[in-house]
Design a protein around this motif. Sequence first.
Motif, PDB file in Angstrom:
ATOM      1  N   UNK A   1       0.809  -1.225   0.000  1.00  0.00           N
ATOM      2  CA  UNK A   1       0.000   0.000   0.000  1.00  0.00           C
ATOM      3  C   UNK A   1       0.835   1.265   0.000  1.00  0.00           C
ATOM      4  N   UNK A   2       2.135   1.153   0.260  1.00  0.00           N
ATOM      5  CA  UNK A   2       2.999   2.328   0.187  1.00  0.00           C
ATOM      6  C   UNK A   2       3.278   2.651  -1.281  1.00  0.00           C
ATOM      7  N   UNK A   3       3.501   3.931  -1.542  1.00  0.00           N
ATOM      8  CA  UNK A   3       3.772   4.411  -2.892  1.00  0.00           C
ATOM      9  C   UNK A   3       5.187   4.955  -2.947  1.00  0.00           C
ATOM     10  N   UNK A   4       5.929   4.552  -3.973  1.00  0.00           N
ATOM     11  CA  UNK A   4       7.284   5.080  -4.154  1.00  0.00           C
ATOM     12  C   UNK A   4       7.315   6.012  -5.359  1.00  0.00           C
ATOM     13  N   UNK A   5       8.138   7.034  -5.244  1.00  0.00           N
ATOM     14  CA  UNK A   5       8.432   7.944  -6.353  1.00  0.00           C
ATOM     15  C   UNK A   5       9.930   8.136  -6.371  1.00  0.00           C
ATOM     16  N   UNK A   6      10.476   8.602  -7.495  1.00  0.00           N
ATOM     17  CA  UNK A   6      11.928   8.647  -7.634  1.00  0.00           C
ATOM     18  C   UNK A   6      12.433   9.951  -8.233  1.00  0.00           C
ATOM     19  N   UNK A   7      13.665  10.245  -7.875  1.00  0.00           N
ATOM     20  CA  UNK A   7      14.420  11.341  -8.473  1.00  0.00           C
ATOM     21  C   UNK A   7      15.825  10.830  -8.752  1.00  0.00           C
ATOM     22  N   UNK A   8      16.421  11.328  -9.820  1.00  0.00           N
ATOM     23  CA  UNK A   8      17.788  10.944 -10.157  1.00  0.00           C
ATOM     24  C   UNK A   8      18.601  12.185 -10.469  1.00  0.00           C
ATOM     25  N   UNK A   9      19.872  12.116 -10.126  1.00  0.00           N
ATOM     26  CA  UNK A   9      20.813  13.186 -10.444  1.00  0.00           C
ATOM     27  C   UNK A   9      21.981  12.569 -11.206  1.00  0.00           C
ATOM     28  N   UNK A  10      22.432  13.285 -12.230  1.00  0.00           N
ATOM     29  CA  UNK A  10      23.573  12.818 -13.012  1.00  0.00           C
ATOM     30  C   UNK A  10      24.843  13.106 -12.212  1.00  0.00           C
ATOM     31  N   UNK A  11      25.570  12.038 -11.873  1.00  0.00           N
ATOM     32  CA  UNK A  11      26.831  12.187 -11.150  1.00  0.00           C
ATOM     33  C   UNK A  11      28.011  12.360 -12.093  1.00  0.00           C
ATOM     34  N   UNK A  12      27.932  11.718 -13.256  1.00  0.00           N
ATOM     35  CA  UNK A  12      29.051  11.751 -14.189  1.00  0.00           C
ATOM     36  C   UNK A  12      28.556  11.379 -15.579  1.00  0.00           C
ATOM     37  N   UNK A  13      29.174  11.963 -16.566  1.00  0.00           N
ATOM     38  CA  UNK A  13      28.861  11.674 -17.961  1.00  0.00           C
ATOM     39  C   UNK A  13      30.166  11.808 -18.733  1.00  0.00           C
ATOM     40  N   UNK A  14      30.640  10.692 -19.269  1.00  0.00           N
ATOM     41  CA  UNK A  14      31.938  10.730 -19.952  1.00  0.00           C
ATOM     42  C   UNK A  14      31.924   9.832 -21.178  1.00  0.00           C
ATOM     43  N   UNK A  15      32.663  10.205 -22.202  1.00  0.00           N
ATOM     44  CA  UNK A  15      32.759   9.330 -23.374  1.00  0.00           C
ATOM     45  C   UNK A  15      33.386   7.994 -22.988  1.00  0.00           C
ATOM     46  N   UNK A  16      32.978   6.954 -23.640  1.00  0.00           N
ATOM     47  CA  UNK A  16      33.555   5.632 -23.409  1.00  0.00           C
ATOM     48  C   UNK A  16      34.950   5.582 -24.027  1.00  0.00           C
ATOM     49  N   UNK A  17      35.909   5.064 -23.277  1.00  0.00           N
ATOM     50  CA  UNK A  17      37.269   4.942 -23.785  1.00  0.00           C
ATOM     51  C   UNK A  17      37.401   3.780 -24.769  1.00  0.00           C
ATOM     52  N   UNK A  18      36.523   2.797 -24.648  1.00  0.00           N
ATOM     53  CA  UNK A  18      36.659   1.601 -25.486  1.00  0.00           C
ATOM     54  C   UNK A  18      35.598   1.475 -26.573  1.00  0.00           C
ATOM     55  N   UNK A  19      34.548   2.297 -26.532  1.00  0.00           N
ATOM     56  CA  UNK A  19      33.470   2.205 -27.525  1.00  0.00           C
ATOM     57  C   UNK A  19      33.224   3.572 -28.151  1.00  0.00           C
TER      58      UNK A  19
END
Length: 166
Positions: free
Chosen positions: A113-131
């Motif tokens: 009966x409990x309801x969950x909601x969410x928030x997200x924050x971007x911690x890091x965004x970097x190009x892939x070194x291998x792809x």
Amino acid sequence: MTRTATTPDLAEFPVRQRGAYFEKFETGQVFTHHWGRTITTADNVLFSTALAHWSPMYLNAEYARAHGHKDAPLNPFLVLCTVVGLTVEDLSESGGPFLGIETCVFEQQIYPGDTVRTESIVLDSRPSASRPGYGIVTWKTTAYDQHDRVVLHFVRKNLLATKELR
């Protein structure tokens, strides 16, 4: 196939690009995910039994009460899966490979009966070194119950294609 008045013309249904691409994410950016989910006893029983997670703590109210709970709490893995699911449309629906969850902390039990909601924050965004043409995005997601108490938080990573490759 012969087209008739009742046969849809599939060209009239353009493919809609969904989800995100690497460049959409900047460090510090916050996403308040647009809908929550009330988790029911039925959800809990189905999830726990489908995965053969037979812990009486999540399936036996009397057992849970004998261990200090007001009722059988929700299976924490159900809560985690639900919370990740709530973030997918905003963060990773484009289908980039899921690279894992780190530092997952369950702050409190929640109950049917409990309801969950969410928030997200971007911690890091970097190009892939291998792809080439891909980047790795790291988010911290926090889930709240209907009383705005933190239920859990975790860090997750995905590999996302750049806008050019989408």
